[in-house]
Design an enzyme around this catalytic site. Sequence first.
Site, PDB file in Angstrom:
ATOM      1  N   HIS A 222      73.895   3.101 -47.882  1.00 28.80           N
ATOM      2  CA  HIS A 222      72.659   2.386 -48.235  1.00 28.80           C
ATOM      3  C   HIS A 222      71.888   1.995 -46.971  1.00 28.80           C
ATOM      4  CE1 HIS A 222      70.758  -0.099 -51.689  1.00 28.80           C
ATOM      5  NE2 HIS A 222      69.838   0.198 -50.777  1.00 28.80           N
TER       6      HIS A 222
ATOM      7  N   ASP B  41      57.823  11.724 -64.361  1.00 32.61           N
ATOM      8  CA  ASP B  41      57.558  10.280 -64.346  1.00 32.61           C
ATOM      9  C   ASP B  41      56.743   9.966 -65.598  1.00 32.61           C
ATOM     10  OD1 ASP B  41      56.488   7.636 -63.700  1.00 32.61           O
ATOM     11  OD2 ASP B  41      56.928   8.057 -61.597  1.00 32.61           O
TER      12      ASP B  41
ATOM     13  N   ARG C 255      69.055   4.206 -56.605  1.00 33.27           N
ATOM     14  CA  ARG C 255      70.106   3.235 -56.940  1.00 33.27           C
ATOM     15  C   ARG C 255      71.308   3.994 -57.519  1.00 33.27           C
ATOM     16  NH1 ARG C 255      68.064   0.256 -54.044  1.00 33.27           N
ATOM     17  NH2 ARG C 255      67.236  -1.850 -54.399  1.00 33.27           N
TER      18      ARG C 255
ATOM     19  N   GLU D 168      78.911   0.561 -55.060  1.00 29.82           N
ATOM     20  CA  GLU D 168      78.748   0.239 -53.633  1.00 29.82           C
ATOM     21  C   GLU D 168      78.908  -1.247 -53.310  1.00 29.82           C
ATOM     22  OE1 GLU D 168      74.649   1.691 -53.139  1.00 29.82           O
ATOM     23  OE2 GLU D 168      74.071  -0.356 -52.628  1.00 29.82           O
TER      24      GLU D 168
ATOM     25  N   ASP E  73      72.748   8.117 -50.665  1.00 31.13           N
ATOM     26  CA  ASP E  73      72.646   6.906 -49.842  1.00 31.13           C
ATOM     27  C   ASP E  73      73.086   5.691 -50.646  1.00 31.13           C
ATOM     28  OD1 ASP E  73      71.854   5.458 -47.442  1.00 31.13           O
ATOM     29  OD2 ASP E  73      70.261   4.617 -48.686  1.00 31.13           O
TER      30      ASP E  73
HETATM   31  P1  NAD Z   1      57.584   2.591 -57.240  1.00 32.05           P
HETATM   32  O1  NAD Z   1      57.526   1.510 -58.263  1.00 32.05           O
HETATM   33  O2  NAD Z   1      56.429   2.808 -56.337  1.00 32.05           O
HETATM   34  O3  NAD Z   1      57.901   3.979 -57.975  1.00 32.05           O
HETATM   35  C1  NAD Z   1      58.877   4.127 -58.962  1.00 32.05           C
HETATM   36  C2  NAD Z   1      58.394   5.189 -59.919  1.00 32.05           C
HETATM   37  O4  NAD Z   1      59.456   5.483 -60.845  1.00 32.05           O
HETATM   38  C3  NAD Z   1      57.182   4.754 -60.760  1.00 32.05           C
HETATM   39  O5  NAD Z   1      56.147   5.712 -60.642  1.00 32.05           O
HETATM   40  C4  NAD Z   1      57.726   4.696 -62.177  1.00 32.05           C
HETATM   41  O6  NAD Z   1      56.765   5.032 -63.166  1.00 32.05           O
HETATM   42  C5  NAD Z   1      58.830   5.733 -62.099  1.00 32.05           C
HETATM   43  N1  NAD Z   1      59.795   5.671 -63.188  1.00 32.05           N
HETATM   44  C6  NAD Z   1      60.204   4.599 -63.905  1.00 32.05           C
HETATM   45  N2  NAD Z   1      61.076   4.985 -64.851  1.00 32.05           N
HETATM   46  C7  NAD Z   1      61.211   6.330 -64.742  1.00 32.05           C
HETATM   47  C8  NAD Z   1      61.973   7.304 -65.433  1.00 32.05           C
HETATM   48  N3  NAD Z   1      62.757   6.974 -66.473  1.00 32.05           N
HETATM   49  N4  NAD Z   1      61.876   8.597 -65.039  1.00 32.05           N
HETATM   50  C9  NAD Z   1      61.074   8.945 -64.004  1.00 32.05           C
HETATM   51  N5  NAD Z   1      60.328   8.065 -63.311  1.00 32.05           N
HETATM   52  C10 NAD Z   1      60.409   6.775 -63.673  1.00 32.05           C
HETATM   53  O7  NAD Z   1      58.924   2.295 -56.429  1.00 32.05           O
HETATM   54  P2  NAD Z   1      59.293   2.811 -54.963  1.00 32.05           P
HETATM   55  O8  NAD Z   1      58.840   1.841 -53.953  1.00 32.05           O
HETATM   56  O9  NAD Z   1      58.875   4.234 -54.832  1.00 32.05           O
HETATM   57  O10 NAD Z   1      60.898   2.677 -54.997  1.00 32.05           O
HETATM   58  C11 NAD Z   1      61.687   3.466 -55.867  1.00 32.05           C
HETATM   59  C12 NAD Z   1      63.115   2.970 -55.847  1.00 32.05           C
HETATM   60  O11 NAD Z   1      63.716   3.273 -54.578  1.00 32.05           O
HETATM   61  C13 NAD Z   1      63.275   1.441 -55.948  1.00 32.05           C
HETATM   62  O12 NAD Z   1      63.267   1.015 -57.304  1.00 32.05           O
HETATM   63  C14 NAD Z   1      64.602   1.174 -55.290  1.00 32.05           C
HETATM   64  O13 NAD Z   1      65.632   1.140 -56.270  1.00 32.05           O
HETATM   65  C15 NAD Z   1      64.809   2.388 -54.394  1.00 32.05           C
HETATM   66  N6  NAD Z   1      64.884   2.007 -52.950  1.00 32.05           N
HETATM   67  C16 NAD Z   1      65.977   2.362 -52.225  1.00 32.05           C
HETATM   68  C17 NAD Z   1      66.069   2.010 -50.884  1.00 32.05           C
HETATM   69  C18 NAD Z   1      67.246   2.396 -50.018  1.00 32.05           C
HETATM   70  O14 NAD Z   1      67.402   1.860 -48.914  1.00 32.05           O
HETATM   71  N7  NAD Z   1      68.093   3.317 -50.419  1.00 32.05           N
HETATM   72  C19 NAD Z   1      65.041   1.271 -50.299  1.00 32.05           C
HETATM   73  C20 NAD Z   1      63.914   0.945 -51.082  1.00 32.05           C
HETATM   74  C21 NAD Z   1      63.846   1.313 -52.393  1.00 32.05           C
END
Ligand code: NAD
Length: 347
Positions: A294, A173, A233, A262, A257
């Site tokens: 999803h 990260d 995603r 999708e 997921d």
């Molecule tokens: P968050 O903002 O708390 O954490 C995301 C992390 O990714 C941050 O620490 C950020 O610095 C890091 N990041 C950004 N660019 C990066 C890169 N190039 N390489 C590595 N790390 C990188 O977000 P979160 O709440 O943990 O959610 C993460 C993702 O999960 C969301 O953006 C969303 O797309 C996905 N999500 C999916 C579902 C689902 O139902 N499948 C539900 C909620 C969220």
Amino acid sequence: MKTFVYSAHGYEIPFLEKAAEGKHDLFFSERKLTAETASLASGYEAVALFTADDASATVLRKLASYGIRFIALRSAGYDHVDLAQAEKFGIAVANVPAYSPYSIAEHAVALLQALNRRIYESQVLLQMQDFRLDTLVGFDIHGKKVGVIGTGTIGMAFANIMKGFGAKIFGCDPVQNPAAQEIGMQYVSLDEMLSTCDVISLHCPLNDSTRNLISKAKIMKMKAGAILINTARGGIVNTADLLDAIESKKIGGACLDVYEKEKALYFEDHRRDQINDQLFVRLRANRNVIVTGHQAFLTVEALSGIAQTTIANLDHWEDAQRSPNALNNVVPSKPVRTAIFLQSSSL
Ligand code: NAD
């Protein structure tokens, strides 16, 4: 606030109604927001959107022309919204930045173990009264190297569960999370993680820097037999490259997921349709791939959290306040208060 709720599903409507407590005029529609359906929101002040809705520049222009001033996202991810254009059209946008991270993290683990321990296959064999075990061999998570790409809220929840399994945890990260120290997570480069970890789970957002992050060049660096999990995603992974690597047995498998195409499939009933997406057909046919539509967020706790924050965003705008979850810089003005009623529709 008079709000048109696009992509409204039966599983979430009771949570939204309960959180609203009659304060807002919510109109629920199963229809997705597209250029064609934008006109349905005419006469409303706000729209509430989910991940399959299209809030690109063209659609935002239409929404603005119909008088929409607010977009309440019922998701954490906002890759489907052109925030700059929304600001240009004077539309305030807010999301649900955090809701039960455990829902997604636990689903990632469920997928991992379902694939690793061949749970689905074992059920199919069991139904056939075939009790042989030869095709069902998995591996212990204990002692394995598990990589977490994106060590934010969900990534850390996943890392904590994997720590409980006795795995060695690695993070990647650009922003290091101080909580990583508590579980002995070691930060490494993406290439180092790919070449050393047995399991890699994606938890970063989809944006310009992460689109297609995991494509052929990176997949070829993965450890032989490794498993990739994607609950973040679909667009972060090049699915064709992933399938090539799994079919050629370069890597062990994938737990997905989310899927890059999708939007054309998920959240809808396609039982009567022929699915012409050959990539998806290939994914489903592979015994080393497990796919869910999803649904990682689909727990009572997460749905309740999403509903409460969505309604809180509407509450702020109704009071002409900026939402703490604002994603752009549009300052809301006092809207006209409207009659309060709840209505459902299968528009
Ligand atoms: P968050 O903002 O708390 O954490 C995301 C992390 O990714 C941050 O620490 C950020 O610095 C890091 N990041 C950004 N660019 C990066 C890169 N190039 N390489 C590595 N790390 C990188 O977000 P979160 O709440 O943990 O959610 C993460 C993702 O999960 C969301 O953006 C969303 O797309 C996905 N999500 C999916 C579902 C689902 O139902 N499948 C539900 C909620 C969220």
